[in-house]
Design a protein around this motif. Structure first.
Motif, short mmCIF file in Angstrom:
data_model
loop_
_atom_site.label_atom_id
_atom_site.label_comp_id
_atom_site.label_asym_id
_atom_site.label_seq_id
_atom_site.Cartn_x
_atom_site.Cartn_y
_atom_site.Cartn_z
N ALA A 1 14.30 4.95 -4.82
CA ALA A 1 13.36 4.08 -5.51
C ALA A 1 13.27 2.73 -4.82
CB ALA A 1 13.77 3.92 -6.96
N ARG A 2 12.07 2.33 -4.46
CA ARG A 2 11.82 1.02 -3.85
C ARG A 2 10.95 0.15 -4.75
NH1 ARG A 2 15.26 3.01 -1.61
NH2 ARG A 2 15.56 3.41 0.63
N GLY A 3 10.73 0.62 -5.96
CA GLY A 3 9.92 -0.09 -6.93
C GLY A 3 10.06 0.63 -8.25
N ARG A 4 9.07 0.51 -9.11
CA ARG A 4 9.15 1.13 -10.42
C ARG A 4 8.81 2.63 -10.34
NH1 ARG A 4 5.88 -1.55 -14.89
NH2 ARG A 4 4.15 -1.19 -13.45
N GLY B 1 0.79 -1.22 0.00
CA GLY B 1 0.00 0.00 0.00
C GLY B 1 0.82 1.27 0.00
N GLY B 2 2.15 1.13 0.12
CA GLY B 2 3.03 2.30 0.04
C GLY B 2 3.36 2.60 -1.41
N PHE B 3 4.33 3.47 -1.61
CA PHE B 3 4.71 3.84 -2.96
C PHE B 3 6.20 3.60 -3.18
CE2 PHE B 3 0.86 6.28 -2.14
CZ PHE B 3 0.11 5.94 -3.25
N ALA B 4 6.57 3.53 -4.44
CA ALA B 4 7.94 3.17 -4.81
C ALA B 4 8.95 4.26 -4.49
CB ALA B 4 8.00 2.81 -6.29
N LEU B 5 8.48 5.43 -4.10
CA LEU B 5 9.38 6.51 -3.68
C LEU B 5 9.08 6.88 -2.24
CD1 LEU B 5 9.80 9.28 -6.42
CD2 LEU B 5 11.56 7.84 -5.42
N ARG B 6 10.14 7.04 -1.46
CA ARG B 6 9.98 7.46 -0.06
C ARG B 6 11.05 8.48 0.27
NH1 ARG B 6 9.19 1.36 2.51
NH2 ARG B 6 7.41 0.78 1.20
N GLY B 7 10.64 9.51 1.03
CA GLY B 7 11.59 10.55 1.40
C GLY B 7 11.89 11.52 0.27
N HIS B 8 11.08 11.49 -0.78
CA HIS B 8 11.35 12.29 -1.97
C HIS B 8 11.20 13.79 -1.73
CE1 HIS B 8 7.32 10.60 -1.73
NE2 HIS B 8 6.87 11.77 -2.13
N GLN B 9 10.17 14.18 -0.96
CA GLN B 9 9.97 15.61 -0.75
C GLN B 9 11.10 16.24 0.04
OE1 GLN B 9 5.73 15.27 0.70
NE2 GLN B 9 5.44 17.01 -0.67
N ASP B 10 11.56 15.56 1.08
CA ASP B 10 12.67 16.08 1.87
C ASP B 10 13.94 16.17 1.03
OD1 ASP B 10 11.04 16.29 4.07
OD2 ASP B 10 11.65 14.38 4.94
N ALA B 11 14.16 15.14 0.20
CA ALA B 11 15.37 15.13 -0.63
C ALA B 11 15.38 16.29 -1.62
CB ALA B 11 15.48 13.80 -1.37
N LEU C 1 14.59 3.74 -11.11
CA LEU C 1 14.05 4.98 -11.64
C LEU C 1 14.54 5.10 -13.08
CD1 LEU C 1 13.83 8.46 -9.98
CD2 LEU C 1 14.88 8.24 -12.24
N VAL C 2 13.61 5.19 -14.02
CA VAL C 2 13.98 5.25 -15.43
C VAL C 2 13.43 6.52 -16.06
CG1 VAL C 2 14.15 2.75 -15.69
CG2 VAL C 2 11.96 3.87 -16.08
N THR C 3 14.12 7.01 -17.07
CA THR C 3 13.67 8.20 -17.79
C THR C 3 13.30 7.81 -19.21
OG1 THR C 3 15.88 8.77 -18.64
CG2 THR C 3 15.29 9.58 -16.43
N LEU C 4 12.50 8.65 -19.84
CA LEU C 4 12.10 8.37 -21.22
C LEU C 4 13.32 8.32 -22.13
CD1 LEU C 4 9.85 7.94 -23.29
CD2 LEU C 4 9.71 10.43 -23.54
N GLU C 5 14.29 9.21 -21.87
CA GLU C 5 15.48 9.25 -22.72
C GLU C 5 16.22 7.91 -22.70
OE1 GLU C 5 14.66 13.48 -21.42
OE2 GLU C 5 14.57 11.47 -20.55
#
Length: 445
Positions: free
Chosen positions: A300-303, A251-261, A337-341
């Motif tokens: 990143a903890r997932g896609r 139920g969590g998300f693949a990103l954590r701590g993103h806002q603080d970072a 973590l992947v980018t379109l490029e």
């Protein structure tokens, strides 16, 4: 001798507080009262046999007419007693005056027995709601209620002095006064906090709706973009990234701590929880895209997928679609973590799944029908050869086999698919087919 409760009271120049007493041995507690056993004065019976409640009711009723004057005293106290604690700037003076009047009147009405106990009082609740909506801090309101309670108590003591009330009964009056103040303050706090929660919910709902409109592309309307940028504290112009992180099984998300970072690097961002993903809008402003990505990759903890940079809020909707497409190029179970490029060929295949399937069948279909061992050997050889720029020698080193072995396998592939392996079209088609195969296998549950 009876000690009156520790409440500083100034009434007509007389102080009744710490260390002050009513002395039964004196001629009377007040000049001209004729002693504490005096008779009826202004309708108040100064007989110790009478109940304290009757005395409280009589004193409060006698002061109800003085509410406007008491209101002026409270207004003066608010802005002169520790004014640094006062923050009524959002409240018009007339509005504040009326709120103080209603509060003081309600204290006396409860003490006089005209209205029920203070718990859940509608006047205190209404004041709490209004001040919360106006943004007045709760501590300021509670301080005002304490000041109002003190002024009401002083008025009752002054009335008792005039009427020659029984000193014993004044102890009970004091208890009643502060019980009412506590009850009204509690009602105020509950109403204030409930209003704040409602306001936060409304703000969250509005914020959610604004972000959803941005993701839907509504920011192409310049007026909407400007208004939304102001409400979300984002720049209207400049470069943006849109980030999509999948929801994990817990139920969590693949990103954590993103806002603080990101905040630590002075990137402004807004994040939205959706049904199955977390979506972020990151304003690059003066920062570089690589700086933001370097901060997010380890989290990143997932896609997690990132759009290319887009210009202004007007292109956020497009960026969101590109980020979703990029997320589709990442295998289930991956933590990356992947980018379109980094995934342009795979993104093209994801955008056209039917075309990708036909490409796979036309380029590699016969190989995929082989027994698993031979199939995997030929696919591994073809992949190594293409990635080594079609160098047979380099592919042989990579595969730990002889160069002729690689040539024989490539000849076998040519025979099976009936297509040449050399030339730009062949290289592109075979490479895309191998990417389609990886996507198909990686995206299977």
């Amino acid at each position: 001798m009876i000690l009156i409760m520790d409440c500083p009271v100034a009434a007509g120049g007389r102080m009744l507080g710490r260390g002050n007493v009513f002395d039964r041995s004196a001629s009377g507690p007040f000049p001209g009262s004729g002693g504490w056993q005096a008779g009826i004065v202004q309708g108040v019976v100064a007989d110790p046999a009478d109940s304290a409640a009757e005395v409280t009711h009589a004193l409060a009723r006698a002061r109800l007419a003085d509410v406007p004057a008491l209101t002026e005293r409270l207004m003066a106290a608010i802005f002169t007693d520790n004014p640094e604690w006062t923050d009524y700037s959002p409240v018009p003076k007339e509005d504040l005056w009326e709120g103080c009047r209603q509060y003081l009147e309600r204290i006396l009405q409860i003490l006089s027995g005209e209205v029920p106990a203070p718990d859940g009082d509608d006047v205190a609740a209404a004041i709490g709601r209004r001040r919360a909506e106006q943004g007045v801090p709760l501590e300021v309101m509670l301080r005002t209620f304490r000041l109002g309670g003190r002024i009401a108590w002083e008025a009752l003591v002054d009335q008792a002095y005039q009427d020659g009330a029984d000193p014993d009964s004044m102890l009970s009056v004091a208890t009643s006064v502060w019980t009412v103040i506590d009850g009204l303050s509690s009602t105020l706090s509950t109403s204030y906090r409930n209003t704040e929660l409602d306001r936060l919910r409304r703000d969250d709902q509005r914020r959610h709706a604004l972000v959803e409109d941005l993701l839907a592309g509504r920011a192409r309307d310049t007026a909407f973009a400007q208004r939304t940028a102001k409400e979300l504290d984002l720049p209207t112009g400049g470069l943006y990234l849109v980030i999509v992180a999948e929801m994990s099984n817990d139920g969590g998300f693949a990103l954590r701590g993103h806002q603080d970072a990101l905040s630590a690097l002075h990137f402004r961002s807004v994040w939205q929880v959706r049904a199955d993903s977390l979506v972020g809008l990151v304003a690059l402003e003066q920062g570089k895209k690589d700086l933001a990505l370097d901060a997010l990759r380890p989290l990143a903890r997932g896609r997690v997928a990132v759009s290319p940079s887009v210009r202004g809020l007007a292109e956020v909707g497009l960026a969101h679609q590109l980020a979703l497409t990029t997320l589709g190029t990442s295998s289930y179970g991956a933590a990356e973590l992947v980018t379109l490029e980094e995934r342009f060929p795979e993104a093209l295949l994801v955008q056209s799944p039917d075309l990708a399937q036909r490409l796979l069948e036309s380029q590699l279909g016969p190989i995929l029908e082989l027994p698993v061992k031979e199939r995997d050997m030929l696919l591994e050889t073809l992949t190594a050869w293409l990635e080594e720029n079609c160098s047979t020698a380099n592919a042989a080193v990579r595969l730990h086999c002889h160069r002729n072995t690689v040539l024989n396998r490539l000849h076998r592939i040519t025979s099976l698919i009936g297509l040449p392996l050399y030339g730009r079209t062949a290289y592109v088609s075979l490479s895309l087919a191998l990417s389609a195969l990886r996507l198909r296998d990686g995206l299977r549950d």
